[in-house]
Design an enzyme around this catalytic site. Structure first.
Site, mmCIF file in Angstrom:
data_model
loop_
_atom_site.group_PDB
_atom_site.id
_atom_site.type_symbol
_atom_site.label_atom_id
_atom_site.label_comp_id
_atom_site.label_asym_id
_atom_site.label_seq_id
_atom_site.Cartn_x
_atom_site.Cartn_y
_atom_site.Cartn_z
ATOM 1 N N LYS A 115 14.754 -1.473 -3.445
ATOM 2 C CA LYS A 115 13.434 -1.227 -3.934
ATOM 3 C C LYS A 115 12.723 -2.355 -3.343
ATOM 4 O O LYS A 115 11.431 -2.263 -2.921
ATOM 5 C CB LYS A 115 13.251 -1.434 -5.413
ATOM 6 C CG LYS A 115 13.555 -0.051 -6.225
ATOM 7 C CD LYS A 115 13.184 -0.115 -7.514
ATOM 8 C CE LYS A 115 13.682 1.301 -8.029
ATOM 9 N NZ LYS A 115 13.541 1.485 -9.391
ATOM 10 N N GLU A 199 7.686 -7.586 -10.543
ATOM 11 C CA GLU A 199 6.537 -7.043 -10.307
ATOM 12 C C GLU A 199 5.582 -7.204 -11.447
ATOM 13 O O GLU A 199 5.903 -7.476 -12.492
ATOM 14 C CB GLU A 199 6.638 -5.294 -10.234
ATOM 15 C CG GLU A 199 7.249 -4.764 -8.852
ATOM 16 C CD GLU A 199 7.301 -3.202 -9.068
ATOM 17 O OE1 GLU A 199 6.707 -2.647 -9.935
ATOM 18 O OE2 GLU A 199 7.772 -2.629 -8.089
ATOM 19 N N ARG A 290 15.349 12.347 -2.275
ATOM 20 C CA ARG A 290 15.954 13.420 -2.650
ATOM 21 C C ARG A 290 15.014 14.426 -3.553
ATOM 22 O O ARG A 290 13.977 14.117 -3.576
ATOM 23 C CB ARG A 290 17.098 12.885 -3.832
ATOM 24 C CG ARG A 290 16.330 12.341 -4.795
ATOM 25 C CD ARG A 290 17.159 12.070 -5.994
ATOM 26 N NE ARG A 290 16.750 10.811 -6.974
ATOM 27 C CZ ARG A 290 16.033 11.313 -7.931
ATOM 28 N NH1 ARG A 290 15.744 12.460 -7.948
ATOM 29 N NH2 ARG A 290 15.372 10.118 -8.910
HETATM 30 P P1 ADP Z 1 13.566 12.067 -11.153
HETATM 31 O O1 ADP Z 1 13.353 10.794 -10.357
HETATM 32 O O2 ADP Z 1 13.890 13.315 -10.298
HETATM 33 O O3 ADP Z 1 12.750 12.323 -12.218
HETATM 34 P P2 ADP Z 1 15.492 10.805 -12.706
HETATM 35 O O4 ADP Z 1 15.005 9.387 -12.516
HETATM 36 O O5 ADP Z 1 15.382 11.456 -14.068
HETATM 37 O O6 ADP Z 1 14.952 11.599 -11.728
HETATM 38 O O7 ADP Z 1 16.925 10.928 -12.288
HETATM 39 C C1 ADP Z 1 17.683 12.014 -12.353
HETATM 40 C C2 ADP Z 1 19.394 11.800 -12.438
HETATM 41 O O8 ADP Z 1 19.593 10.941 -11.452
HETATM 42 C C3 ADP Z 1 19.497 11.018 -13.856
HETATM 43 O O9 ADP Z 1 20.918 11.485 -14.177
HETATM 44 C C4 ADP Z 1 19.570 9.680 -13.149
HETATM 45 O O10 ADP Z 1 20.401 8.936 -14.254
HETATM 46 C C5 ADP Z 1 20.123 9.784 -11.842
HETATM 47 N N1 ADP Z 1 19.640 8.604 -11.229
HETATM 48 C C6 ADP Z 1 18.510 8.506 -10.540
HETATM 49 N N2 ADP Z 1 18.429 7.332 -9.728
HETATM 50 C C7 ADP Z 1 19.593 6.686 -9.762
HETATM 51 C C8 ADP Z 1 20.322 5.636 -9.096
HETATM 52 N N3 ADP Z 1 19.693 4.813 -8.338
HETATM 53 N N4 ADP Z 1 21.549 5.378 -9.446
HETATM 54 C C9 ADP Z 1 22.331 6.141 -10.297
HETATM 55 N N5 ADP Z 1 21.892 7.208 -10.718
HETATM 56 C C10 ADP Z 1 20.569 7.751 -10.966
HETATM 57 P P1 ADP Z 2 13.265 4.292 -11.671
HETATM 58 O O1 ADP Z 2 13.850 4.134 -10.048
HETATM 59 O O2 ADP Z 2 14.221 4.015 -12.682
HETATM 60 O O3 ADP Z 2 12.389 5.702 -11.563
HETATM 61 P P2 ADP Z 2 10.570 2.990 -11.181
HETATM 62 O O4 ADP Z 2 10.374 2.051 -10.486
HETATM 63 O O5 ADP Z 2 10.302 4.530 -10.596
HETATM 64 O O6 ADP Z 2 12.154 3.163 -11.725
HETATM 65 O O7 ADP Z 2 9.783 2.753 -12.613
HETATM 66 C C1 ADP Z 2 9.979 3.622 -13.661
HETATM 67 C C2 ADP Z 2 8.849 3.762 -14.771
HETATM 68 O O8 ADP Z 2 8.748 2.391 -15.357
HETATM 69 C C3 ADP Z 2 7.589 4.030 -14.069
HETATM 70 O O9 ADP Z 2 7.341 5.488 -14.158
HETATM 71 C C4 ADP Z 2 6.567 3.159 -15.231
HETATM 72 O O10 ADP Z 2 6.542 3.908 -15.943
HETATM 73 C C5 ADP Z 2 7.445 2.015 -15.439
HETATM 74 N N1 ADP Z 2 7.133 0.882 -14.456
HETATM 75 C C6 ADP Z 2 7.978 0.447 -13.484
HETATM 76 N N2 ADP Z 2 7.499 -0.473 -12.745
HETATM 77 C C7 ADP Z 2 6.152 -0.888 -13.474
HETATM 78 C C8 ADP Z 2 5.232 -1.813 -13.410
HETATM 79 N N3 ADP Z 2 5.204 -2.729 -12.265
HETATM 80 N N4 ADP Z 2 4.278 -1.771 -14.282
HETATM 81 C C9 ADP Z 2 3.984 -0.918 -15.332
HETATM 82 N N5 ADP Z 2 5.201 0.031 -15.459
HETATM 83 C C10 ADP Z 2 6.090 0.029 -14.458
#
Ligand code: ADP
Ligand code: ADP
Ligand code: MG
Length: 471
Positions: A115, A199, A290
């Site tokens: 990230k 962040e 993906r």
């Molecule tokens: P989406 O972004 O498609 O909404 P999710 O965040 O819900 O997906 O993740 C979908 C699946 O992939 C879940 O089982 C989650 O635990 C897994 N997953 C997502 N990102 C990672 C990661 N960086 N490492 C391991 N598992 C991940």
């Molecule tokens: P993941 O890889 O697990 O999906 P993300 O970076 O996409 O993680 O963040 C997942 C969720 O966490 C976001 O949809 C948001 O609700 C919250 N989030 C992440 N970063 C921030 C931020 N800087 N400020 C507020 N909410 C955040």
């Protein structure tokens, strides 16, 4: 075109990919570990191979999977989501061994999966990012001084994180001191990397993400946005396309930003660019390299089969659509029906599905791998079904969601379905006024009584009589 594809996944997404293969006359190969012997993806694929007793090891073994693809004469591997889908080593191994990986190049997975590197790329490309670290945090002192600079609240996040884990909000220096080591230990356990970054916390933002498609000839299009603000603990529960709470101008601006982000990193195949929105500010958050769980709702509003496009792109074909061909029609909602008990802090509720009746009728789509009699194994995700509804207007899609949730029968386990009915009935949701704070700020929505099916009531009465009679 591809002739034979190995699906390196399980559950509903494996079934989804097998279905696309079937429609494209591509042979499908499933893999499974012992707890999945009776899983639907195993039965539905043209060929299936076991990868051993351990519930997880087989699904996470790049070398074994790539070798199996070669041995079984596959020309490609589709990784789905989760598991190895964002594992650059896996993609690289495919590249080395001459198997087509259905996704971007391993170098792009590497760059966007990290990230802080993704933030660097976006900064360089002129895509706005949330204020925060340049690179990873070296130690707590650096974290404290950076937080002072950007202002509380801040988020400490795992650099390799995903699935909503490894993210903590800190409102004060004291909280930062306690949360910082926790994120490091969570990141190490869940992602095998202790790297974390910071962040600025965007307070009560909307999560808006854009689906993009990019081919090997350099064409990139976006398929509009999804609103995934209905979340619990940073995990999505209900997803909406398009967002009912942005203007056409914002839609166009964010769509173009996503295309720019994809072009900046030489992206190929399907991907999602996630943003946080507050007022008129837009910040890049991350890119998922993906297919996403919620790709379904984009398919419903655009008519584009995203998995089909993924397979075509992987085969080297150009995109089937130019940007102007892609039209937005109606609204779609996706409910992640999880095997969890909302009333018990969403505790996983694995077990045997005693009765399942699928909802249907106009505008209803179900993506699942469950069936009556299926035993949900405790080793994997708790999401057991995706209920997707589509209608022309926002009002209609809510009514259709309520109706379809009502139609569904899923007994034997606890699920999140009734909780979603509460959300759909809430005036703020109906008015399309919600952000990521909706779920945590409405704990009262958990005070519903579970509607019971007549057959369940009959069983309960029979059990009570039996107990009373001492049978
Ligand atoms: P989406 O972004 O498609 O909404 P999710 O965040 O819900 O997906 O993740 C979908 C699946 O992939 C879940 O089982 C989650 O635990 C897994 N997953 C997502 N990102 C990672 C990661 N960086 N490492 C391991 N598992 C991940
Ligand atoms: P993941 O890889 O697990 O999906 P993300 O970076 O996409 O993680 O963040 C997942 C969720 O966490 C976001 O949809 C948001 O609700 C919250 N989030 C992440 N970063 C921030 C931020 N800087 N400020 C507020 N909410 C955040
Ligand atoms: Mg995310």
């Amino acid at each position: 075109m591809l002739k034979k594809v190995l699906i390196a996944n399980r559950g509903e997404i494996a079934v989804r990919i097998i279905r696309a293969c079937a429609e494209m006359r591509i042979r499908s190969v499933a893999i499974y570990t012992e707890p999945d012997r009776y899983a639907l993806h195993v039965k539905r694929a043209d060929e299936s191979y076991t990868l051993g007793e351990d519930p997880l090891a087989g699904y996470l073994d790049p070398l074994r999977i790539v070798n199996l693809a070669i041995e079984t004469g596959c020309d490609a591997i589709h990784p789905g989501y989760g598991f190895l889908s964002e594992n650059q080593e896996f993609a690289r191994l495919c590249e080395e061994k001459g198997i087509t990986f259905v996704g971007p190049a391993s170098s792009v997975i590497h760059r966007m999966g990290d990230k802080t590197q993704a933030r660097d790329s976006m900064r360089a490309a002129g895509v706005p990012i949330t204020p925060g670290s340049e690179g990873n945090l070296a130690n707590i002192d650096e974290a404290l001084s950076l937080a002072n600079e950007i202002g509380y609240p801040v988020m400490v996040k795992a650099t390799s994180g995903g699935g909503g884990r490894g993210i903590r909000r800190c409102d004060t220096p004291e909280e930062l001191k306690t949360q910082y080591p926790r994120v490091i230990s969570e990141a190490t356990k869940a992602f095998g990397s202790a790297e974390v970054f910071m962040e600025k916390c965007i307070v009560n933002p909307r999560h808006i993400e854009v689906q993009i498609l990019a081919d090997s000839q350099g064409n990139v299009v976006h398929l509009f946005e999804r609103d995934c603000s209905i979340q619990r603990r940073n995990q999505k529960l209900i997803e909406i396309a398009p967002s009912p709470q942005i203007t056409p101008e914002q839609r166009q601006y964010i769509g173009n930003l996503a295309v720019k982000a994809a072009q900046a990193v030489g992206y190929e195949n399907a991907g999602t660019v996630e943003f946080l929105l507050t007022g008129n500010e837009v910040y890049f958050m991350e890119m998922n390299t993906r297919v996403q769980v919620e790709h379904t709702i984009t398919e419903q509003i655009t008519g584009v089969d995203i998995v089909r496009e993924q397979l075509r792109i992987a085969a080297g074909l150009p995109l089937s659509y130019r940007q102007d061909d892609i039209q937005l029609r109606g609204f779609a909602l996706q409910f992640r029906i999880n095997a969890e008990d909302p009333k018990n802090d969403f505790l996983p509720s694995f077990g045997r599905i005693s009765h399942y009746y699928a909802p249907g009728g106009p505008g209803v789509r179900v993506d699942t791998a469950i069936y009556t009699g299926y035993e949900i194994p405790p080793y994997y995700d708790s999401m057991c079904l995706k209920l997707v509804v589509w209608a022309l207007t926002w009002e209609e899609v809510i009514a259709r969601g309520q109706r379809a949730l009502d139609d569904m029968r899923l007994h034997g386990i606890k699920t999140t379905a009734s909780y979603y009915q509460q959300i759909l009935n809430h005036p703020d949701f109906i008015r399309a006024e919600f952000d990521t704070s909706f779920v945590p700020t409405h704990p009262e929505l958990l005070n519903y009584s579970e509607k019971r099916h007549p057959s369940e009531v009959a069983l309960a009465i029979a059990a009570a009589i039996a107990a009373h009679a001492g049978w």
